[in-house]
Scaffold this active site. Structure first.
Site, mmCIF file in Angstrom:
data_model
loop_
_atom_site.group_PDB
_atom_site.id
_atom_site.type_symbol
_atom_site.label_atom_id
_atom_site.label_comp_id
_atom_site.label_asym_id
_atom_site.label_seq_id
_atom_site.Cartn_x
_atom_site.Cartn_y
_atom_site.Cartn_z
ATOM 1 N N HIS A 55 39.162 -123.251 -20.647
ATOM 2 C CA HIS A 55 40.440 -123.953 -20.890
ATOM 3 C C HIS A 55 41.410 -123.828 -19.703
ATOM 4 C CE1 HIS A 55 38.971 -123.959 -25.014
ATOM 5 N NE2 HIS A 55 38.907 -122.645 -24.998
ATOM 6 N N SER A 78 37.724 -127.617 -17.472
ATOM 7 C CA SER A 78 38.125 -127.074 -18.755
ATOM 8 C C SER A 78 36.899 -127.062 -19.667
ATOM 9 C CB SER A 78 39.232 -127.925 -19.365
ATOM 10 O OG SER A 78 39.950 -127.169 -20.313
ATOM 11 N N SER A 83 42.237 -129.124 -24.201
ATOM 12 C CA SER A 83 42.893 -127.824 -23.975
ATOM 13 C C SER A 83 43.611 -127.685 -22.645
ATOM 14 C CB SER A 83 41.858 -126.700 -24.114
ATOM 15 O OG SER A 83 40.883 -126.804 -23.090
ATOM 16 N N ASP A 143 33.005 -120.417 -20.954
ATOM 17 C CA ASP A 143 33.660 -120.212 -22.246
ATOM 18 C C ASP A 143 33.047 -121.205 -23.229
ATOM 19 O OD1 ASP A 143 35.265 -120.032 -24.478
ATOM 20 O OD2 ASP A 143 37.158 -120.171 -23.401
ATOM 21 N N GLU A 205 32.822 -115.929 -22.207
ATOM 22 C CA GLU A 205 34.085 -115.573 -22.854
ATOM 23 C C GLU A 205 34.026 -115.461 -24.375
ATOM 24 O OE1 GLU A 205 37.020 -114.988 -21.400
ATOM 25 O OE2 GLU A 205 38.544 -115.423 -22.919
ATOM 26 N N ASN A 230 32.883 -111.413 -24.510
ATOM 27 C CA ASN A 230 33.488 -111.484 -25.837
ATOM 28 C C ASN A 230 33.442 -110.143 -26.550
ATOM 29 O OD1 ASN A 230 34.542 -113.152 -28.180
ATOM 30 N ND2 ASN A 230 32.739 -112.196 -29.091
ATOM 31 N N LYS A 235 38.424 -107.540 -25.593
ATOM 32 C CA LYS A 235 38.426 -108.997 -25.739
ATOM 33 C C LYS A 235 38.468 -109.360 -27.223
ATOM 34 C CE LYS A 235 37.387 -113.443 -25.668
ATOM 35 N NZ LYS A 235 37.224 -114.213 -26.897
ATOM 36 N N ASP A 239 42.028 -110.657 -28.250
ATOM 37 C CA ASP A 239 42.182 -112.110 -28.074
ATOM 38 C C ASP A 239 41.870 -112.842 -29.377
ATOM 39 O OD1 ASP A 239 40.847 -114.703 -27.689
ATOM 40 O OD2 ASP A 239 40.838 -114.359 -25.539
ATOM 41 N N ASN A 240 40.660 -112.612 -29.909
ATOM 42 C CA ASN A 240 40.247 -113.350 -31.103
ATOM 43 C C ASN A 240 41.205 -113.076 -32.256
ATOM 44 O OD1 ASN A 240 38.168 -113.132 -29.218
ATOM 45 N ND2 ASN A 240 36.562 -113.396 -30.732
ATOM 46 N N CYS A 244 44.836 -115.295 -31.903
ATOM 47 C CA CYS A 244 44.873 -116.330 -32.951
ATOM 48 C C CYS A 244 46.024 -116.092 -33.918
ATOM 49 C CB CYS A 244 43.538 -116.402 -33.683
ATOM 50 S SG CYS A 244 42.222 -117.103 -32.655
ATOM 51 N N HIS A 350 35.142 -122.526 -32.001
ATOM 52 C CA HIS A 350 34.978 -123.106 -30.666
ATOM 53 C C HIS A 350 34.581 -124.574 -30.674
ATOM 54 C CE1 HIS A 350 34.680 -122.817 -26.328
ATOM 55 N NE2 HIS A 350 33.625 -123.612 -26.419
ATOM 56 N N HIS A 403 46.415 -119.006 -26.536
ATOM 57 C CA HIS A 403 46.939 -117.649 -26.646
ATOM 58 C C HIS A 403 47.957 -117.373 -25.542
ATOM 59 C CE1 HIS A 403 43.815 -117.340 -29.436
ATOM 60 N NE2 HIS A 403 43.009 -116.484 -28.853
ATOM 61 N N SER A 411 41.588 -110.231 -21.875
ATOM 62 C CA SER A 411 40.316 -110.971 -21.804
ATOM 63 C C SER A 411 39.943 -111.266 -20.356
ATOM 64 C CB SER A 411 40.436 -112.300 -22.532
ATOM 65 O OG SER A 411 41.015 -112.124 -23.783
ATOM 66 N N GLN A 415 36.936 -110.375 -17.843
ATOM 67 C CA GLN A 415 36.172 -111.405 -17.124
ATOM 68 C C GLN A 415 36.037 -111.048 -15.649
ATOM 69 O OE1 GLN A 415 34.352 -113.943 -17.472
ATOM 70 N NE2 GLN A 415 34.804 -114.941 -19.414
#
Ligand code: NAI
Length: 482
Positions: A55, A78, A83, A143, A205, A230, A235, A239-240, A244, A350, A403, A411, A415
């Site tokens: 993204h 992307s 996104s 990703d 990702e 991930n 991560k 992140d998740n 979210c 996703h 995010h 995250s 990476q």
């Protein structure tokens, strides 16, 4: 900085706005900024040609410029048609030193609202390195696994000597992939094979992309090593979940501005993403119902105080539906037919196969109308209408800006460390799928403590010996679940 002669973005005049937001984001991304300092002299990514498919947001811009600061050259696309933040893409194409008249940044191929055909063209552009002997990257940062998929499909069909004919079973999107690969096979018959030969690895990702990698590993078709970013704790457990928790309701609010308090919201799936989504909806005062197939996650949801039900039981009474499963066919057209007037339907997983958009479009007499970009009403012949967000694609990036920086700093620091691992230590990573070593996971968390005023307790040597760890960590065994 590289001189970008090739890129495609929506509007270069947005670059100055993008640069301002990148500057603000840098302050919120202490992990990435401290890697820039730590590796300024060592330049561990010198010689790396990284193709990124992720993204194209403001936060990703900070990641891209970190990779460049560590010595890499980068090309980017992307990983979703909705996104991209066009000002971020413009700022990356122009670069910190360039101007819209004289862009000097990174070749980026991304704009908000690509068609699926354009999307795969962009992915191909990011994977095509005009000045490299192999014509391709030597690292992929992915990703959802689309860049990795294109290379693997390309190699598969080059081996077979032909690209299969498109059939009625194939999705529209797969049709574009096949057409693209037919074109490359006739123009450059060994394009993907040659390109794949020099790829040292991919860092992936998200849950869905990681799932694809393990499948290829099991089938024996994986062509290069992969780091599953991930499942770094810093991560998926951040992140998740917390990402979210922030961006789900941001997307719903910007799309509809409906009052969430008091409404009944159904969250399908109670994994990391589902947990964050449920918490954010409850935080707004919604009554949240979870659907799950896994007894462990269902029990967790119940113990967290949520009602756990089947979609079938609640589809007629709920106001908001969110899919978070990474699985297909979660909300079908027949479910949507039973929903209340102006129920809101969105997906944060996703891919866009969680909600049966194709089935919805096929209902006789149904009318789709755009309220604004990425917000549509679907009106049934009886007058009932549903509000569908981002055409069933991930709504936090389609309807909002994804995010926020601080969580993405975790995250993206994972990476960057994963890129350094695979690029600098190829001998330690034969073809397979790996997670980041725990000391790096702990390092990423550590880099984010100061900014939040966290004071960590230091383990005393006798305490460390008593629990069987080193004073400096790692503090948990690999199987610990957090
Ligand atoms: P996860 O595996 O932790 O959670 C998914 C949950 O869905 C599991 O608990 C599973 O049992 C459940 N599930 C599967 N089929 C189901 C069904 N038919 N009905 C109800 N529940 C079902 O995965 P995670 O990490 O939560 O990711 C979910 C999806 O979100 C993935 O596609 C991932 O790539 C994506 N993702 C999206 C982000 C975003 O910003 N939009 C951020 C991070 C991940």
């Amino acid at each position: 900085t590289t001189t970008a002669t090739d890129f495609k973005v929506a509007d270069l005049s947005l670059a100055a706005f993008g640069r301002k937001e990148i500057t603000l984001a840098e302050h919120e991304m202490p992990g990435l900024m401290s890697l820039r300092k730590e590796y300024a002299d060592a330049q561990p990514l010198a010689g790396a040609r990284i193709t990124g498919s992720l993204h194209m947001t403001v936060q990703t811009a900070v990641l891209i410029e970190t990779l460049v600061a560590l010595g890499a050259r980068v090309r980017w696309a992307s990983c979703n048609i909705f996104s991209t933040q066009d000002h971020a893409a413009a700022a990356i194409a122009v670069g910190p030193e360039g101007t819209p008249d004289n862009p000097q940044g990174v070749p980026v191929f991304a704009w908000k609202g690509e068609t699926l055909e354009e999307y795969w063209w962009c992915t191909e552009q990011a994977l095509t390195w005009p000045d490299a002997a192999t014509g391709g990257p030597n690292m992929i940062l992915d990703d959802g696994g689309d860049a990795t998929l294109l290379v693997h499909k390309g190699v598969e069909f080059e081996k077979a000597g032909a690209v299969p004919a498109t059939t009625d079973e194939d999705s529209e999107e797969y049709g574009y992939i096949l057409a693209l690969l037919r074109r490359t096979l006739s123009a450059t018959p060994q394009k993907w094979t040659q390109l794949a030969s020099e790829i040292r690895g991919v860092t992936e990702e998200t849950t869905t992309g990681v799932h694809r990698l393990y499948e290829m590993q099991q089938e024996g078709t994986l062509l290069f090593p992969a780091i599953n970013v991930n499942d770094a704790v810093t991560k998926s457990k951040f992140d998740n979940k917390y990402g979210c928790r922030h961006s789900l309701i941001d997307g719903i609010n910007r799309a509809t501005d409906v009052l969430i308090g008091g409404k009944v919201a159904v969250v399908c799936g109670y994994g990391d993403v589902g947990k964050g989504c449920a918490e954010s909806l409850r935080g707004q005062g919604a009554r949240v119902i979870i659907t799950e197939i896994d007894p462990i996650c269902a029990l967790q949801a119940a113990m967290d105080g949520y009602q756990v039900a089947t979609l079938d039981d609640v589809v007629e009474t709920a106001d908001i539906f969110v899919t978070t499963t990474g699985n297909r066919d979660i909300i079908m057209a027949s479910d949507m037919q039973r929903m209340k007037h102006q129920a809101i339907v969105g997906n944060i997983g996703h891919f866009d196969n969680e909600i049966d958009m194709a089935g919805l479009a096929k209902i006789p007499g149904i009318v789709k109308e755009e309220v604004k970009p990425q917000v549509h009403t679907w009106t049934f012949p009886d007058g009932k209408a549903l509000i569908v967000l981002s055409e069933g694609r991930l709504l936090n990036l389609g309807n909002a800006t994804g995010h926020p920086s601080f969580v993405m700093s975790n995250s993206f620091t994972d990476q960057t460390l994963a890129q350094i691992e695979l690029f600098t230590k190829p001998e330690e990573y034969p073809i397979g799928v790996y997670v980041l070593p725990k000391h790096l996971d702990e390092k990423v968390a550590r880099l984010h403590l100061d900014a939040l005023g966290v004071k960590l307790t230091t383990l005393r040597p006798e305490q460390a010996a008593y629990i069987g760890v080193k004073v400096e960590g790692p503090y948990k065994p690999d199987h610990y679940r957090y």
